[in-house]
Scaffold this motif. Structure first.
Motif, PDB file in Angstrom:
ATOM      1  N   LEU A  44     -10.091  -8.200 -16.667  1.00 11.03           N
ATOM      2  CA  LEU A  44     -10.551  -9.236 -15.755  1.00 11.03           C
ATOM      3  C   LEU A  44     -10.867 -10.499 -16.550  1.00 11.03           C
ATOM      4  N   ARG A  75       5.937  -7.832 -13.932  1.00 13.70           N
ATOM      5  CA  ARG A  75       4.664  -7.716 -13.224  1.00 13.70           C
ATOM      6  C   ARG A  75       4.924  -7.508 -11.744  1.00 13.70           C
ATOM      7  N   ALA A  91       2.670  -7.891  -8.176  1.00 10.85           N
ATOM      8  CA  ALA A  91       1.461  -8.215  -7.434  1.00 10.85           C
ATOM      9  C   ALA A  91       1.444  -7.413  -6.132  1.00 10.85           C
ATOM     10  N   LEU A 112      -4.808 -17.730 -10.785  1.00 14.96           N
ATOM     11  CA  LEU A 112      -5.064 -16.661  -9.821  1.00 14.96           C
ATOM     12  C   LEU A 112      -3.783 -15.905  -9.494  1.00 14.96           C
ATOM     13  N   ASP A 169      -1.420 -15.125 -11.300  1.00 21.35           N
ATOM     14  CA  ASP A 169      -0.965 -14.232 -12.364  1.00 21.35           C
ATOM     15  C   ASP A 169      -1.525 -12.818 -12.184  1.00 21.35           C
ATOM     16  N   THR A 170      -2.412 -12.639 -11.231  1.00 19.86           N
ATOM     17  CA  THR A 170      -2.989 -11.323 -10.966  1.00 19.86           C
ATOM     18  C   THR A 170      -1.894 -10.345 -10.553  1.00 19.86           C
ATOM     19  N   GLN A 206      -3.464  -3.488 -15.560  1.00 21.50           N
ATOM     20  CA  GLN A 206      -3.910  -4.430 -14.541  1.00 21.50           C
ATOM     21  C   GLN A 206      -4.454  -5.705 -15.177  1.00 21.50           C
ATOM     22  N   THR A 266      -6.332  -9.096 -13.786  1.00 21.01           N
ATOM     23  CA  THR A 266      -6.967  -9.722 -12.635  1.00 21.01           C
ATOM     24  C   THR A 266      -7.577 -11.050 -13.061  1.00 21.01           C
ATOM     25  N   VAL A 267      -7.143 -12.112 -12.400  1.00 21.54           N
ATOM     26  CA  VAL A 267      -7.659 -13.445 -12.705  1.00 21.54           C
ATOM     27  C   VAL A 267      -8.568 -13.872 -11.557  1.00 21.54           C
ATOM     28  N   SER A 268      -9.798 -14.212 -11.888  1.00 17.21           N
ATOM     29  CA  SER A 268     -10.772 -14.583 -10.863  1.00 17.21           C
ATOM     30  C   SER A 268     -11.069 -16.082 -10.914  1.00 17.21           C
TER      31      SER A 268
END
Length: 120
Positions: free
Chosen positions: A10, A37, A39, A86, A88-89, A115, A117-119
């Motif tokens: 993350l 990747r 999503a 975001l 890129d998640t 995984q 996860t970009v927040s």
């Protein structure tokens, strides 16, 4: 032959992560190594690819932000991801074309996925 991916996690938007994928087992040679990747709700897409003679291609969406590299001595491919967005998640998968013996054709192998996860 196994591909073991690691390095996901993350991160806040604008941050960086470095993914690694190590191939192990009975390996004669590795030609193409790549990162894909997927999503949620989307098809798996190619992110970056590098050949044994270091020819490289990137998806347009990651050009200038991601860098793929490999260490042939370690049978490992890396993906340095900077300026993460975001979008890129996704679950990131490594892939490699591996020959296990001289006279056998290369086969595709996939890692287990990691995984990212970009927040905001």
């Amino acid at each position: 032959v196994q591909l073991q991916a690691s390095g996901g996690g993350l991160v806040q938007a604008g941050g960086s992560l470095r993914l690694s994928c190590a191939a192990s087992g009975s390996i004669f040679s590795i030609n193409v190594m790549a990162w894909y990747r997927q999503a949620p709700g989307k098809q798996r897409e190619l992110v970056a690819v590098i050949t044994s003679d270091t020819r490289i291609n990137y998806a347009d969406s990651v050009k200038g932000r991601f860098t793929i590299s490999r260490d042939n001595a370690k049978n490992t491919v890396y993906l340095q991801m900077n300026s993460l967005k975001l979008e890129d998640t996704a679950v990131y998968y490594c892939n490699a074309d591996i020959k296990t013996k001289l006279r056998l054709p290369p086969q595709h192998y996939w890692g287990q996925g990691t995984q990212v996860t970009v927040s905001s």
